[in-house]
Enzyme design. Sequence first.
Site, mmCIF file in Angstrom:
data_model
loop_
_atom_site.group_PDB
_atom_site.id
_atom_site.type_symbol
_atom_site.label_atom_id
_atom_site.label_comp_id
_atom_site.label_asym_id
_atom_site.label_seq_id
_atom_site.Cartn_x
_atom_site.Cartn_y
_atom_site.Cartn_z
ATOM 1 N N GLY A 1 45.209 12.430 -12.383
ATOM 2 C CA GLY A 1 46.518 13.065 -12.927
ATOM 3 C C GLY A 1 47.055 12.691 -14.269
ATOM 4 O O GLY A 1 47.534 13.576 -14.953
ATOM 5 N N ASN B 1 58.033 10.937 -8.305
ATOM 6 C CA ASN B 1 57.294 9.602 -7.684
ATOM 7 C C ASN B 1 58.044 8.575 -7.194
ATOM 8 O O ASN B 1 57.791 7.947 -6.167
ATOM 9 C CB ASN B 1 56.283 9.170 -8.401
ATOM 10 C CG ASN B 1 56.903 8.970 -10.003
ATOM 11 O OD1 ASN B 1 57.131 9.791 -10.456
ATOM 12 N ND2 ASN B 1 56.493 7.610 -10.324
ATOM 13 N N GLN C 1 52.547 14.270 -7.052
ATOM 14 C CA GLN C 1 53.002 13.685 -5.881
ATOM 15 C C GLN C 1 53.276 14.897 -5.028
ATOM 16 O O GLN C 1 53.473 14.635 -3.693
ATOM 17 C CB GLN C 1 54.723 13.170 -6.250
ATOM 18 C CG GLN C 1 54.363 11.605 -6.966
ATOM 19 C CD GLN C 1 54.042 10.546 -5.963
ATOM 20 O OE1 GLN C 1 54.069 10.643 -4.721
ATOM 21 N NE2 GLN C 1 53.343 9.569 -6.686
ATOM 22 N N SER D 1 46.052 15.038 -8.333
ATOM 23 C CA SER D 1 44.968 13.715 -8.576
ATOM 24 C C SER D 1 44.439 13.527 -7.103
ATOM 25 O O SER D 1 45.322 13.582 -5.893
ATOM 26 C CB SER D 1 46.136 12.645 -8.944
ATOM 27 O OG SER D 1 45.586 11.402 -8.858
ATOM 28 N N HIS E 1 43.441 10.397 -5.620
ATOM 29 C CA HIS E 1 43.904 9.165 -4.744
ATOM 30 C C HIS E 1 45.060 9.174 -4.136
ATOM 31 O O HIS E 1 45.353 8.318 -3.511
ATOM 32 C CB HIS E 1 43.726 7.976 -5.878
ATOM 33 C CG HIS E 1 44.814 7.622 -6.950
ATOM 34 N ND1 HIS E 1 45.878 6.833 -6.665
ATOM 35 C CD2 HIS E 1 44.865 8.460 -8.114
ATOM 36 C CE1 HIS E 1 46.428 6.767 -7.708
ATOM 37 N NE2 HIS E 1 46.125 7.665 -8.599
ATOM 38 N N THR F 1 29.763 13.932 -18.559
ATOM 39 C CA THR F 1 28.856 14.403 -17.299
ATOM 40 C C THR F 1 29.780 14.060 -16.020
ATOM 41 O O THR F 1 30.554 13.439 -16.126
ATOM 42 C CB THR F 1 27.949 13.023 -17.223
ATOM 43 O OG1 THR F 1 27.089 13.057 -18.632
ATOM 44 C CG2 THR F 1 26.939 13.196 -15.960
ATOM 45 N N CYS G 1 61.071 -6.060 -13.402
ATOM 46 C CA CYS G 1 60.387 -7.316 -13.073
ATOM 47 C C CYS G 1 58.907 -7.200 -12.663
ATOM 48 O O CYS G 1 58.294 -7.961 -12.618
ATOM 49 C CB CYS G 1 61.272 -8.302 -12.322
ATOM 50 S SG CYS G 1 61.702 -9.786 -13.032
HETATM 51 C C1 LIG Z 1 54.077 11.964 -10.689
HETATM 52 C C2 LIG Z 1 52.997 11.327 -11.029
HETATM 53 N N1 LIG Z 1 52.315 11.840 -12.222
HETATM 54 C C3 LIG Z 1 51.141 11.366 -12.426
HETATM 55 C C4 LIG Z 1 50.656 10.030 -12.193
HETATM 56 C C5 LIG Z 1 49.191 9.784 -12.580
HETATM 57 O O1 LIG Z 1 48.075 10.141 -11.733
HETATM 58 P P1 LIG Z 1 46.913 9.140 -11.863
HETATM 59 O O2 LIG Z 1 47.213 7.843 -11.343
HETATM 60 O O3 LIG Z 1 45.826 9.856 -11.028
HETATM 61 O O4 LIG Z 1 46.298 9.266 -13.347
HETATM 62 C C6 LIG Z 1 51.147 9.731 -10.780
HETATM 63 C C7 LIG Z 1 50.864 8.729 -10.357
HETATM 64 O O5 LIG Z 1 50.414 7.575 -10.670
HETATM 65 C C8 LIG Z 1 52.539 10.432 -10.452
HETATM 66 O O6 LIG Z 1 52.790 9.773 -9.122
HETATM 67 C C1 LIG Z 2 24.450 9.166 -26.394
HETATM 68 C C2 LIG Z 2 25.300 9.459 -25.540
HETATM 69 N N1 LIG Z 2 26.851 9.611 -25.646
HETATM 70 C C3 LIG Z 2 27.671 9.978 -25.160
HETATM 71 C C4 LIG Z 2 27.209 10.466 -23.596
HETATM 72 C C5 LIG Z 2 28.450 10.854 -22.784
HETATM 73 O O1 LIG Z 2 28.318 10.076 -21.813
HETATM 74 P P1 LIG Z 2 29.249 10.512 -20.370
HETATM 75 O O2 LIG Z 2 28.335 11.280 -19.959
HETATM 76 O O3 LIG Z 2 29.362 9.378 -19.870
HETATM 77 O O4 LIG Z 2 30.430 11.083 -20.817
HETATM 78 C C6 LIG Z 2 25.787 10.585 -23.534
HETATM 79 C C7 LIG Z 2 25.244 11.184 -21.981
HETATM 80 O O5 LIG Z 2 25.750 12.184 -21.681
HETATM 81 C C8 LIG Z 2 25.193 10.110 -24.334
HETATM 82 O O6 LIG Z 2 23.518 10.192 -24.141
#
Ligand SMILES: Cc1ncc(COP(=O)(O)O)c(C=O)c1O
Ligand SMILES: Cc1ncc(COP(=O)(O)O)c(C=O)c1O
Lengths: 123, 123, 386, 386
Positions: free
Chosen positions: D71, D151, D179, D199, D201, D237, D325
């Site tokens: 998210g 949230n 949310q 998102s 999770h 990827t 806190c």
């Molecule tokens: C309203 C809202 N926006 C954005 C996020 C961020 O999402 P994520 O944890 O998947 O990065 C959250 C939760 O953390 C959220 O509750």
């Molecule tokens: C040299 C190099 N840099 C960056 C990447 C990108 O990594 P990722 O696929 O984890 O985003 C790759 C592979 O795709 C790579 O071979």
Amino acid sequence: MYTDKVIDQFQNPRNVGELADADGVGEVGSPACGDIMKMFLKIENDVIVDVKFKTFGCGAAVATSSIATEMIMGKTLEEAEKLTNSMVVDELGGLPQEKVHCSVLAEQAIKAAIKDYRSKEVK
Amino acid sequence: MYTDKVIDQFQNPRNVGELADADGVGEVGSPACGDIMKMFLKIENDVIVDVKFKTFGCGAAVATSSIATEMIMGKTLEEAEKLTNSMVVDELGGLPQEKVHCSVLAEQAIKAAIKDYRSKEVK
Amino acid sequence: MQRRYFDYAATTPIDKRVLEVMIPQIENNFGNPSSVYSFGREARKSIDESRDTVARVLNAEPKEIFFTSGGTEADNWAIIGTAFANKNKGNHIITTSIEHHAVLHTCKYLEKHGFEVSYLPVDEYGMVDPEDVRNSIKESTILITVMYANNEIGTIQPIKKIGEIARENDVYFHTDAVQAFGSIEIDVKDLNVDMMSISGHKIYGPKGIGALYIRKGVKIDNLIHGGGQERKKRAGTENTPAIVGFAKACELVTENLKESAEKAIELRDYMIKNILENIDEVRLNGHPTERLPGNVNVSIRYIEGESILLSLDLIGIAASSGSACTSGALDPSHVLLAIGLSHEIAHGSLRFSIGKDTTREEVDFVLEKLPAIIQRLRDMSPLYNS
Amino acid sequence: MQRRYFDYAATTPIDKRVLEVMIPQIENNFGNPSSVYSFGREARKSIDESRDTVARVLNAEPKEIFFTSGGTEADNWAIIGTAFANKNKGNHIITTSIEHHAVLHTCKYLEKHGFEVSYLPVDEYGMVDPEDVRNSIKESTILITVMYANNEIGTIQPIKKIGEIARENDVYFHTDAVQAFGSIEIDVKDLNVDMMSISGHKIYGPKGIGALYIRKGVKIDNLIHGGGQERKKRAGTENTPAIVGFAKACELVTENLKESAEKAIELRDYMIKNILENIDEVRLNGHPTERLPGNVNVSIRYIEGESILLSLDLIGIAASSGSACTSGALDPSHVLLAIGLSHEIAHGSLRFSIGKDTTREEVDFVLEKLPAIIQRLRDMSPLYNS
Ligand SMILES: Cc1ncc(COP(=O)(O)O)c(C=O)c1O
Ligand SMILES: Cc1ncc(COP(=O)(O)O)c(C=O)c1O
């Protein structure tokens, strides 16, 4: 996150309360910051014979207040003034980084209470 | 990604080769672009009586060349000129979006070969 | 049909032992690590331990490891983050013409935002000359980014030397070690790098996770803004299972680095020798010795890469090519062009990458089948006169 | 000790059926979806099908769905991407003072880059007035971003109305539905949104995955540059197992939306009523009816949130607080301050979030234990005079 000792002090805080006849009272922090500590000292011949506290704050704030009262109970004012926040943290077996500021409050509250006592004494 | 028909045309391409006595030869594409198609036509009375191709290119390029030769074999020049790239794609049961340009080459190669034949005829 | 995988450089299958540590994390340790309660604390602990592990294998401090969603994000962050954070010092960035697109396209993006980028050439083996780096540094240079090992041709760059030059000139140095990590030994302190990108799915770990090493003291902006995760440097709820799996994968590849590299080099050299001997008009791309243990990259004249890949795929062999036709673009791989290949030859290139599970039997299968495939395609090619 | 989870708004446990579809993806379908060979094609197919599913549940086109690492990334991308891509048209952005940090901190970042941001106030229930949005639009306004549901306090915003206003004024409109999605019905066409973040999770899906809906035609820069994945809009990827799991989760939450919402609302209202009746000097935060089915948020005078959380945790209850806190910061939640709470009262706030597995028994356990915990802490508090 918290050590067993912190949890124990939080769950079973020592010396909670107020002393109606305190010789020195110190209050530090503010509700806006989320932490208030109030220390009540009973002093005889420059020795702390009784101490109570009240705390508005997180678990670490409660635990540090509580253990700090134990650490100064029966000590001379001179000794009590030497109490630093890191001594309190050590005694608790450590605190998470972001909670160390709470231990500073305990140190300050005690110092404020002693100062209060001294200021009255002078008068 | 490729349909079974594409795979079949790629694995068992029809009419691969050259015609030494071709009446019309068309070559489109360039090695720089990764695609070259060469079409050889044998023409009698405005009818395509034989066709061969050679292709440098991806699987889709080979398959489109191959099926295009099947589609124009025995057809009149007029009919062959009407062959469009989308007819080739349809005949293959579809191509991935990014491969559609290969089918354009097949259409162009045939048109180039017919044009070559006509230009010679005029002389 | 039995499938034989020769594309470990693209991505790797997950190590069973990695999956084993991830499953309980997914099933039970789902707490948000930012929470105080026990669910959260357990997740926090798993993340802390994982960070320690990753730091240990790189000889970094745990505080210098930041988890990202992969290698691409790590590259983007290192480059965009330092560029914007240091633009008061200058706007010049030095990189090479053979970087991964995650670096190149990020540099292109920065050019649109007023940065100036020097793309250094490489020699015929794909090697950058450190003296070129030195000579390109000017008053306004704020960042040098040179990949550790190239993903296509496997050439390993003189990173330590370039790091020395960067440090002498007080310029930040980032290396994209996505391909190198797990294949060759890496010690960030020894290498003089300020930032380094690594990725999970290249080392038998999970996808969607990687890390950026940021040396203490480097001035860098955030790329992803939001919550206080990753010590306020990378926002977003932590992907605990992936982090734990990634750390395990880091540990496992490092443990067996020497033996796996030796085994891979043997297969690699065997494969290269055989191809060069048995197929004519083929050239090896990349450096003959300073190359990744598992990388075989050859150009095969007169035919086009994708048609070879497709033929291989039809008998169960998975390989990769530098041909544009793979991606639908017109230009072949920028890396192959940078080492001086003509378009035509670049289009006929083929990469086999060897991994920890590759066997001699698999290599022999490829070597047995490849010549006929090539001959068949050459016979169809208008460029080939037998 | 039996643990009772009341923090579904922070993150959710994975649905077993989601994990079931992910495991084979992790074990067998590891191919790089950008590859031509069969390993890659199968991964590509899984991703395509997943995109179709996500599009279907949102009433979007598959081409309008882009997978992200979560998210936070989706929020960052929507905001930074449209801001920079449209800066020739203007530099003004409208948002609210109660957004998630993923939006707020991104806006702050843009302010450093020359953008001007209006942070609209909310009423005591945390509700944004659409007329405020209308009145804030000016010549230079290029983006409005208002969260769907908050949230912390659960307030649901009049998104459709705001979308109408945005469209009338030809301004892009993004909503953070992280949310809301999975808790209330969402139809992007009906809502008049141009972009929407979701998102994994938060909906019993995997972590490290999310999506940005981008309506066809929206002009937006990339946030993460590199390879041509996600139709050249989001490099890196693809995380196939997470994408597949995410789609499954989207499907499952949507299937059961009505019943789960009804069940949650019943428990929520029961919990709120009981707390307000049995504990004095407590206030409900957020809107009484226009709130997320699972959200309970109360402020408890004289005591501090983390100490309540800790007490609850010690008897196995996981909840959350808006107290600073918790995070080590000094200021309490910006959301609670925005609805007009004093610092002191904001510090004493508590959020219970109810999810699909929450039982009446669990709620009763909380309701039984909470009063004594609060009394004990109040007795320790210098602010409380019984
Ligand atoms: C309203 C809202 N926006 C954005 C996020 C961020 O999402 P994520 O944890 O998947 O990065 C959250 C939760 O953390 C959220 O509750
Ligand atoms: C040299 C190099 N840099 C960056 C990447 C990108 O990594 P990722 O696929 O984890 O985003 C790759 C592979 O795709 C790579 O071979």
